[in-house]
Design a protein around this motif. Structure first.
Motif, PDB file in Angstrom:
ATOM      1  N   ARG A  58       0.814   3.833  -3.132  1.00 24.64           N
ATOM      2  CA  ARG A  58       0.433   5.236  -2.908  1.00 24.64           C
ATOM      3  C   ARG A  58       1.527   6.167  -3.428  1.00 24.64           C
ATOM      4  NH1 ARG A  58      -2.017   3.375   2.221  1.00 24.64           N
ATOM      5  NH2 ARG A  58      -4.286   3.630   2.010  1.00 24.64           N
ATOM      6  N   LEU A 115      -4.369   0.182  -4.983  1.00 26.88           N
ATOM      7  CA  LEU A 115      -4.673  -0.378  -3.667  1.00 26.88           C
ATOM      8  C   LEU A 115      -5.514  -1.650  -3.803  1.00 26.88           C
ATOM      9  CD1 LEU A 115      -5.371   2.797  -1.511  1.00 26.88           C
ATOM     10  CD2 LEU A 115      -3.279   1.434  -1.660  1.00 26.88           C
ATOM     11  N   GLU A 170      -4.504   5.548  -7.516  1.00 19.78           N
ATOM     12  CA  GLU A 170      -4.463   5.002  -6.160  1.00 19.78           C
ATOM     13  C   GLU A 170      -5.512   3.925  -5.928  1.00 19.78           C
ATOM     14  OE1 GLU A 170      -4.962   6.586  -1.599  1.00 19.78           O
ATOM     15  OE2 GLU A 170      -3.656   7.723  -2.957  1.00 19.78           O
ATOM     16  N   GLN A 220       0.828  -1.204   0.000  1.00 21.53           N
ATOM     17  CA  GLN A 220       0.000   0.000   0.000  1.00 21.53           C
ATOM     18  C   GLN A 220       0.865   1.258   0.000  1.00 21.53           C
ATOM     19  OE1 GLN A 220      -2.344  -0.787   3.497  1.00 21.53           O
ATOM     20  NE2 GLN A 220      -4.072  -1.587   2.321  1.00 21.53           N
ATOM     21  N   THR A 221       1.931   1.235   0.790  1.00 17.76           N
ATOM     22  CA  THR A 221       2.845   2.379   0.839  1.00 17.76           C
ATOM     23  C   THR A 221       3.498   2.604  -0.515  1.00 17.76           C
ATOM     24  OG1 THR A 221       3.304   1.944   3.180  1.00 17.76           O
ATOM     25  CG2 THR A 221       4.888   3.324   1.988  1.00 17.76           C
TER      26      THR A 221
END
Length: 230
Positions: free
Chosen positions: A101, A194, A190, A97-98
């Motif tokens: 993003r 995700l 995003e 996720q990091t």
């Protein structure tokens, strides 16, 4: 107080704004034209600041490139560092996720990195980028080792290929050529990325990492809690 020679007479907020504008302008310029084919004057013009600010903030055009790479990848590096902390269980979902993003906020970054790695027009810039990538790869090795120590690695898999599998799963979609991205429906947005992270986590839970129990026959029940150690 004596002002250093060459120091811009600006408020802190204006200085930070000028620096941030240079970073954003250089990302766009480098990814569009390549490192060697864009001048510092044109980057400064795009940023709306004096070209002397590049030397002041970054020392050189190469220093500006290094700042872009280091600062853009900083959240991913920090997450790797958190995950290899012995008191913190590794978290593959949070890492993905990091990373996604970061990509969603900087969709031009993959193109820039591919250009530098494939063309190698400038040895200095190539060394800067590969140095950062080597750092990430070393952290990923420690990250996988943390899973091994907690006996969360699927024993049926070849340990030498686990890191390759994970890195490929996470990175390939954003580094793939535009043609393949279009054919596979990849979007550097995003929400889409995700969603890919959730999908990848499910693959990891059911293949790469061991699970505490067999998956339920009903996929809507007993779904593993994503983001927590397995």
């Amino acid at each position: 107080m004596t002002t250093k020679m060459g120091r811009p007479k600006q408020s802190d907020s204006k200085q930070e704004s000028a620096r941030a504008n240079l970073i954003e302008a250089a990302k766009l310029c480098f990814s569009t034209y390549g490192f060697d084919k864009i001048s510092t004057r044109k980057i400064a013009l795009k940023a709306g600041v004096d070209a002397a600010m590049i030397r002041y903030y970054f020392g050189s055009k190469a220093g500006l490139f290094e700042a872009i790479i280091q600062e853009t990848l900083a959240p991913v590096i920090e997450q790797f560092q958190a995950d290899i902390d012995p008191d913190t269980p590794p978290n593959p979902l949070l890492l993905m996720q990091t990373y996604y993003r970061m990509i969603a906020a900087n969709p031009m970054l993959p193109k820039l990195m591919l250009h530098v790695l494939s063309q190698q027009d400038n040895p200095q810039v190539f060394t800067i980028l590969t140095g950062v990538i080597d750092n990430l790869l070393k952290r990923s090795e420690k990250w996988i080792e943390a899973f091994k120590q907690q006996e969360q690695i699927n024993p049926n898999l070849n340990p030498a290929w686990i890191r390759l599998s994970f890195v490929s799963l996470m990175i390939f979609p954003v580094l793939a050529p535009k043609y393949l991205q279009d054919q596979l429906g990849v979007e550097l947005k995003e929400d889409w990325l995700l969603g890919l992270a959730d999908h990848n986590q499910t693959l990891l839970e059911q293949g790469l990492f061991t699970s505490p129990s067999m998956p339920s026959a009903n996929p809507t029940q007993d779904k593993p809690n994503k983001g927590k150690p397995l």
